[in-house]
Design a protein around this motif. Sequence first.
Motif, PDB file in Angstrom:
ATOM      1  N   ALA A 221       0.825  -1.200   0.000  1.00  0.00           N
ATOM      2  CA  ALA A 221       0.000   0.000   0.000  1.00  0.00           C
ATOM      3  C   ALA A 221       0.868   1.262   0.000  1.00  0.00           C
ATOM      4  CB  ALA A 221      -0.923  -0.006   1.205  1.00  0.00           C
ATOM      5  N   GLU A 222       2.005   1.207   0.704  1.00  0.00           N
ATOM      6  CA  GLU A 222       2.909   2.366   0.715  1.00  0.00           C
ATOM      7  C   GLU A 222       3.511   2.598  -0.669  1.00  0.00           C
ATOM      8  OE1 GLU A 222       5.694   1.471   3.767  1.00  0.00           O
ATOM      9  OE2 GLU A 222       4.294   1.988   5.382  1.00  0.00           O
ATOM     10  N   ARG A 223       3.917   1.516  -1.342  1.00  0.00           N
ATOM     11  CA  ARG A 223       4.463   1.658  -2.695  1.00  0.00           C
ATOM     12  C   ARG A 223       3.416   2.207  -3.642  1.00  0.00           C
ATOM     13  NH1 ARG A 223       6.381  -3.577  -1.783  1.00  0.00           N
ATOM     14  NH2 ARG A 223       4.823  -4.388  -3.207  1.00  0.00           N
ATOM     15  N   ARG A 224       2.203   1.683  -3.533  1.00  0.00           N
ATOM     16  CA  ARG A 224       1.115   2.149  -4.405  1.00  0.00           C
ATOM     17  C   ARG A 224       0.827   3.623  -4.156  1.00  0.00           C
ATOM     18  NH1 ARG A 224      -1.469   2.678  -8.853  1.00  0.00           N
ATOM     19  NH2 ARG A 224      -3.716   2.821  -8.671  1.00  0.00           N
ATOM     20  N   GLY A 225       0.804   4.026  -2.890  1.00  0.00           N
ATOM     21  CA  GLY A 225       0.569   5.429  -2.567  1.00  0.00           C
ATOM     22  C   GLY A 225       1.652   6.336  -3.120  1.00  0.00           C
ATOM     23  N   ALA A 226       2.900   5.862  -3.071  1.00  0.00           N
ATOM     24  CA  ALA A 226       4.000   6.655  -3.631  1.00  0.00           C
ATOM     25  C   ALA A 226       3.851   6.803  -5.139  1.00  0.00           C
ATOM     26  CB  ALA A 226       5.333   6.004  -3.293  1.00  0.00           C
ATOM     27  N   LYS A 227       3.430   5.718  -5.801  1.00  0.00           N
ATOM     28  CA  LYS A 227       3.227   5.789  -7.253  1.00  0.00           C
ATOM     29  C   LYS A 227       2.097   6.757  -7.604  1.00  0.00           C
ATOM     30  CE  LYS A 227       4.816   1.268  -8.779  1.00  0.00           C
ATOM     31  NZ  LYS A 227       4.432   0.027  -9.452  1.00  0.00           N
ATOM     32  N   VAL A 228       1.023   6.694  -6.838  1.00  0.00           N
ATOM     33  CA  VAL A 228      -0.114   7.579  -7.094  1.00  0.00           C
ATOM     34  C   VAL A 228       0.297   9.037  -6.877  1.00  0.00           C
ATOM     35  CG1 VAL A 228      -2.395   8.238  -6.227  1.00  0.00           C
ATOM     36  CG2 VAL A 228      -1.861   5.839  -6.604  1.00  0.00           C
ATOM     37  N   GLN A 229       1.044   9.280  -5.792  1.00  0.00           N
ATOM     38  CA  GLN A 229       1.492  10.654  -5.513  1.00  0.00           C
ATOM     39  C   GLN A 229       2.419  11.164  -6.619  1.00  0.00           C
ATOM     40  OE1 GLN A 229       0.395  12.621  -3.176  1.00  0.00           O
ATOM     41  NE2 GLN A 229       1.720  14.288  -3.827  1.00  0.00           N
ATOM     42  N   GLN A 230       3.320  10.303  -7.079  1.00  0.00           N
ATOM     43  CA  GLN A 230       4.223  10.699  -8.148  1.00  0.00           C
ATOM     44  C   GLN A 230       3.448  10.994  -9.426  1.00  0.00           C
ATOM     45  OE1 GLN A 230       6.984   7.673  -9.318  1.00  0.00           O
ATOM     46  NE2 GLN A 230       8.440   9.144 -10.132  1.00  0.00           N
ATOM     47  N   ARG A 231       2.448  10.185  -9.699  1.00  0.00           N
ATOM     48  CA  ARG A 231       1.644  10.403 -10.900  1.00  0.00           C
ATOM     49  C   ARG A 231       0.889  11.729 -10.820  1.00  0.00           C
ATOM     50  NH1 ARG A 231       0.428   7.219 -15.575  1.00  0.00           N
ATOM     51  NH2 ARG A 231      -1.046   8.517 -16.680  1.00  0.00           N
ATOM     52  N   ARG A 232       0.356  12.049  -9.625  1.00  0.00           N
ATOM     53  CA  ARG A 232      -0.342  13.328  -9.454  1.00  0.00           C
ATOM     54  C   ARG A 232       0.599  14.498  -9.687  1.00  0.00           C
ATOM     55  NH1 ARG A 232      -3.458  11.806  -3.960  1.00  0.00           N
ATOM     56  NH2 ARG A 232      -5.191  10.685  -4.884  1.00  0.00           N
ATOM     57  N   GLU A 233       1.826  14.393  -9.157  1.00  0.00           N
ATOM     58  CA  GLU A 233       2.795  15.469  -9.340  1.00  0.00           C
ATOM     59  C   GLU A 233       3.181  15.610 -10.805  1.00  0.00           C
ATOM     60  OE1 GLU A 233       5.941  14.413  -6.713  1.00  0.00           O
ATOM     61  OE2 GLU A 233       4.779  14.908  -4.923  1.00  0.00           O
ATOM     62  N   TRP A 234       3.272  14.500 -11.513  1.00  0.00           N
ATOM     63  CA  TRP A 234       3.632  14.537 -12.926  1.00  0.00           C
ATOM     64  C   TRP A 234       2.505  15.127 -13.775  1.00  0.00           C
ATOM     65  CZ3 TRP A 234       7.886  14.039 -15.723  1.00  0.00           C
ATOM     66  CH2 TRP A 234       7.754  13.832 -17.084  1.00  0.00           C
ATOM     67  N   ASP A 235       1.259  14.723 -13.495  1.00  0.00           N
ATOM     68  CA  ASP A 235       0.120  15.179 -14.291  1.00  0.00           C
ATOM     69  C   ASP A 235      -0.282  16.610 -13.956  1.00  0.00           C
ATOM     70  OD1 ASP A 235      -0.005  12.796 -15.631  1.00  0.00           O
ATOM     71  OD2 ASP A 235      -1.583  11.951 -14.366  1.00  0.00           O
ATOM     72  N   TYR A 236      -0.160  17.006 -12.689  1.00  0.00           N
ATOM     73  CA  TYR A 236      -0.613  18.324 -12.243  1.00  0.00           C
ATOM     74  C   TYR A 236       0.493  18.998 -11.448  1.00  0.00           C
ATOM     75  CZ  TYR A 236      -5.045  16.038 -13.293  1.00  0.00           C
ATOM     76  OH  TYR A 236      -6.051  15.348 -13.889  1.00  0.00           O
ATOM     77  N   PRO A 237       1.569  19.482 -12.115  1.00  0.00           N
ATOM     78  CA  PRO A 237       2.674  20.073 -11.356  1.00  0.00           C
ATOM     79  C   PRO A 237       2.274  21.361 -10.627  1.00  0.00           C
ATOM     80  CG  PRO A 237       3.026  20.285 -13.725  1.00  0.00           C
ATOM     81  CD  PRO A 237       1.825  19.422 -13.533  1.00  0.00           C
ATOM     82  N   SER A 238       1.307  22.093 -11.129  1.00  0.00           N
ATOM     83  CA  SER A 238       0.906  23.330 -10.458  1.00  0.00           C
ATOM     84  C   SER A 238       0.212  23.037  -9.130  1.00  0.00           C
ATOM     85  CB  SER A 238      -0.011  24.148 -11.364  1.00  0.00           C
ATOM     86  OG  SER A 238      -1.180  23.422 -11.668  1.00  0.00           O
ATOM     87  N   LEU A 239      -0.535  21.917  -9.048  1.00  0.00           N
ATOM     88  CA  LEU A 239      -1.230  21.577  -7.807  1.00  0.00           C
ATOM     89  C   LEU A 239      -0.249  21.094  -6.742  1.00  0.00           C
ATOM     90  CD1 LEU A 239      -4.412  19.756  -9.133  1.00  0.00           C
ATOM     91  CD2 LEU A 239      -4.211  22.075  -8.278  1.00  0.00           C
ATOM     92  N   SER A 240       0.783  20.337  -7.138  1.00  0.00           N
ATOM     93  CA  SER A 240       1.726  19.807  -6.149  1.00  0.00           C
ATOM     94  C   SER A 240       2.619  20.908  -5.592  1.00  0.00           C
ATOM     95  CB  SER A 240       2.566  18.697  -6.757  1.00  0.00           C
ATOM     96  OG  SER A 240       3.367  19.207  -7.810  1.00  0.00           O
ATOM     97  N   ALA A 241       2.879  21.957  -6.378  1.00  0.00           N
ATOM     98  CA  ALA A 241       3.710  23.061  -5.895  1.00  0.00           C
ATOM     99  C   ALA A 241       2.968  23.884  -4.850  1.00  0.00           C
ATOM    100  CB  ALA A 241       4.141  23.948  -7.062  1.00  0.00           C
ATOM    101  N   ALA A 242       1.649  23.964  -4.976  1.00  0.00           N
ATOM    102  CA  ALA A 242       0.847  24.756  -4.023  1.00  0.00           C
ATOM    103  C   ALA A 242       0.709  24.037  -2.687  1.00  0.00           C
ATOM    104  CB  ALA A 242      -0.536  25.036  -4.623  1.00  0.00           C
ATOM    105  N   ALA A 243       0.740  22.706  -2.718  1.00  0.00           N
ATOM    106  CA  ALA A 243       0.518  21.942  -1.486  1.00  0.00           C
ATOM    107  C   ALA A 243       1.750  21.749  -0.665  1.00  0.00           C
ATOM    108  CB  ALA A 243      -0.043  20.576  -1.816  1.00  0.00           C
TER     109      ALA A 243
END
Length: 58
Positions: A36-58
């Motif tokens: 679950a930790e690996r999956r969460g890391a992959k999901v987080q990385q994918r979010r940062e890749w797809d939406y870089p403006s959202l990850s910079a704000a958070a």
Amino acid sequence: MAKKPAPQAPLGRARNLLHDHPLLKKGAAHGKSRKAERRGAKVQQRREWDYPSLSAAA
């Protein structure tokens, strides 16, 4: 000669036989599994890749 009746258990609250069981002492708070930790890391990385403006704000 008549037999004596078997001794009776004392009246009141029943004893919890599992209370001091050694296996129950091993219980503790559980965390997420490694999978679950690996999956969460992959999901987080994918979010940062797809939406870089959202990850910079958070």
